[in-house]
Motif scaffolding. Sequence first.
Motif, PDB file in Angstrom:
ATOM      1  N   ARG A  80       0.820  -1.204   0.000  1.00 54.41           N
ATOM      2  CA  ARG A  80       0.000   0.000   0.000  1.00 54.41           C
ATOM      3  C   ARG A  80       0.857   1.260   0.000  1.00 54.41           C
ATOM      4  NH1 ARG A  80      -4.999  -1.535   4.116  1.00 54.41           N
ATOM      5  NH2 ARG A  80      -5.460  -3.563   3.207  1.00 54.41           N
ATOM      6  N   ILE A  81       1.972   1.191  -0.713  1.00 54.99           N
ATOM      7  CA  ILE A  81       2.845   2.347  -0.884  1.00 54.99           C
ATOM      8  C   ILE A  81       2.644   2.869  -2.305  1.00 54.99           C
ATOM      9  CG2 ILE A  81       5.238   3.139  -1.026  1.00 54.99           C
ATOM     10  CD1 ILE A  81       5.902   1.154   1.190  1.00 54.99           C
ATOM     11  N   GLU A  82       2.205   4.117  -2.405  1.00 51.82           N
ATOM     12  CA  GLU A  82       1.862   4.701  -3.698  1.00 51.82           C
ATOM     13  C   GLU A  82       3.081   5.354  -4.336  1.00 51.82           C
ATOM     14  OE1 GLU A  82      -0.534   5.233  -6.824  1.00 51.82           O
ATOM     15  OE2 GLU A  82      -1.182   4.290  -4.948  1.00 51.82           O
ATOM     16  N   TYR A 138       8.562   8.845  -7.418  1.00 55.55           N
ATOM     17  CA  TYR A 138       8.711   9.242  -6.018  1.00 55.55           C
ATOM     18  C   TYR A 138       7.591   8.612  -5.199  1.00 55.55           C
ATOM     19  CZ  TYR A 138       4.857  12.558  -6.699  1.00 55.55           C
ATOM     20  OH  TYR A 138       3.642  13.120  -6.949  1.00 55.55           O
ATOM     21  N   ILE A 139       7.811   8.518  -3.879  1.00 54.96           N
ATOM     22  CA  ILE A 139       6.819   7.923  -2.982  1.00 54.96           C
ATOM     23  C   ILE A 139       5.855   9.008  -2.515  1.00 54.96           C
ATOM     24  CG2 ILE A 139       6.466   6.780  -0.758  1.00 54.96           C
ATOM     25  CD1 ILE A 139       9.242   5.519  -1.129  1.00 54.96           C
ATOM     26  N   HIS A 144      11.010  13.662  14.955  1.00 59.55           N
ATOM     27  CA  HIS A 144       9.697  13.293  14.416  1.00 59.55           C
ATOM     28  C   HIS A 144       9.790  13.352  12.897  1.00 59.55           C
ATOM     29  CE1 HIS A 144       5.314  14.011  13.551  1.00 59.55           C
ATOM     30  NE2 HIS A 144       5.202  13.081  14.483  1.00 59.55           N
ATOM     31  N   HIS A 145       8.923  12.603  12.215  1.00 61.26           N
ATOM     32  CA  HIS A 145       9.013  12.571  10.748  1.00 61.26           C
ATOM     33  C   HIS A 145       8.675  13.912  10.100  1.00 61.26           C
ATOM     34  CE1 HIS A 145       4.632  12.466  10.241  1.00 61.26           C
ATOM     35  NE2 HIS A 145       4.585  11.574  11.212  1.00 61.26           N
ATOM     36  N   PHE A 188       3.452   4.325   5.846  1.00 56.64           N
ATOM     37  CA  PHE A 188       4.754   4.274   5.176  1.00 56.64           C
ATOM     38  C   PHE A 188       5.899   4.129   6.174  1.00 56.64           C
ATOM     39  CE2 PHE A 188       8.463   6.692   3.577  1.00 56.64           C
ATOM     40  CZ  PHE A 188       8.843   5.826   2.560  1.00 56.64           C
ATOM     41  N   TYR A 189       5.874   4.936   7.236  1.00 57.72           N
ATOM     42  CA  TYR A 189       6.971   4.901   8.212  1.00 57.72           C
ATOM     43  C   TYR A 189       6.958   3.601   9.018  1.00 57.72           C
ATOM     44  CZ  TYR A 189       7.640   9.770   6.977  1.00 57.72           C
ATOM     45  OH  TYR A 189       7.879  10.925   6.270  1.00 57.72           O
ATOM     46  N   SER A 190       5.774   3.022   9.195  1.00 60.51           N
ATOM     47  CA  SER A 190       5.703   1.720   9.871  1.00 60.51           C
ATOM     48  C   SER A 190       6.392   0.652   9.034  1.00 60.51           C
ATOM     49  CB  SER A 190       4.243   1.328  10.118  1.00 60.51           C
ATOM     50  OG  SER A 190       3.628   2.223  11.003  1.00 60.51           O
ATOM     51  N   TYR A 191       6.202   0.701   7.724  1.00 58.53           N
ATOM     52  CA  TYR A 191       6.860  -0.263   6.838  1.00 58.53           C
ATOM     53  C   TYR A 191       8.378  -0.084   6.868  1.00 58.53           C
ATOM     54  CZ  TYR A 191       2.624  -2.183   4.786  1.00 58.53           C
ATOM     55  OH  TYR A 191       1.441  -2.841   4.598  1.00 58.53           O
TER      56      TYR A 191
END
Length: 260
Positions: free
Chosen positions: A15-17, A28-29, A200-201, A37-40
């Motif tokens: 589920r990464i676009e 690009y993501i 933090h992201h 995304f960051y969990s993956y």
Amino acid sequence: RTLQRDLEMIRNEFRIELLYHHDRRGYYIDIENSMDFYSYLKFFELSVTADILNDLVLKGKDALKFILFDQSGMLEGIENLKILLASIVKNEFLCINHYNYDKDKESTYRIKPLYLKEYQGRWYVGALVDDDDAFLIFGIDRIKKIEITGKKFQRKNCPDYMSRFRDIIGVSVSSNKKKEKIVLSVDTLNMRYFKSLPLHHSQVMEQIADDKYHIGIEVIPNFELKMKILALGSRIKVIEPQWLANEIKETFKEAVTMYR
């Protein structure tokens, strides 16, 4: 066609676009529209680390003598992780006995488990307590007993607390606080640490002077954010918001008074 198949697999399985940028002529993501995304990224990091360590140990058991692990008891309660995740996926009620440090007692809860959260080597489960649907965070190392009820709940009726987890540092989620811009001031040396290990992201950095940088993050202020700032002492200063700067200043005043 091979590339397109790979891109489609990444979209469907993770589920990464991935989108095409016509001006830069590359892919690009799309982080905003990519689920967790960051969990993956964290999952892949843990998987790669485990593979490397496993390979080294299999080749020579003496390798373990040269690896120092954190001795903070991070595996305590880890046996609950599988049960919790399975119940979260199945939308299944659980009954747990959880020990509260502040009250110094063990209490029983019937919960709707919603999310798992890892922070500083420990795992937490975010859940709605069935009595009044209050959202609470339980440390799995303090879950003394867990019972699978087999009864289901409707997740679609539960608020989206996952989005609030993305807007905080740590695990303390407050329902009455909103996301704010936090600006911190550091020198060049500490800027390098924050660059390699962001707070933090949402973090952005700006050079203000030769040896002065501003670090900006957009988060919901909570206990863990305050602890991060206090841990750095005189090496960091809160620029905004003013109320947070005042709280940090008052905490340091109390500490100085205690040491007199």
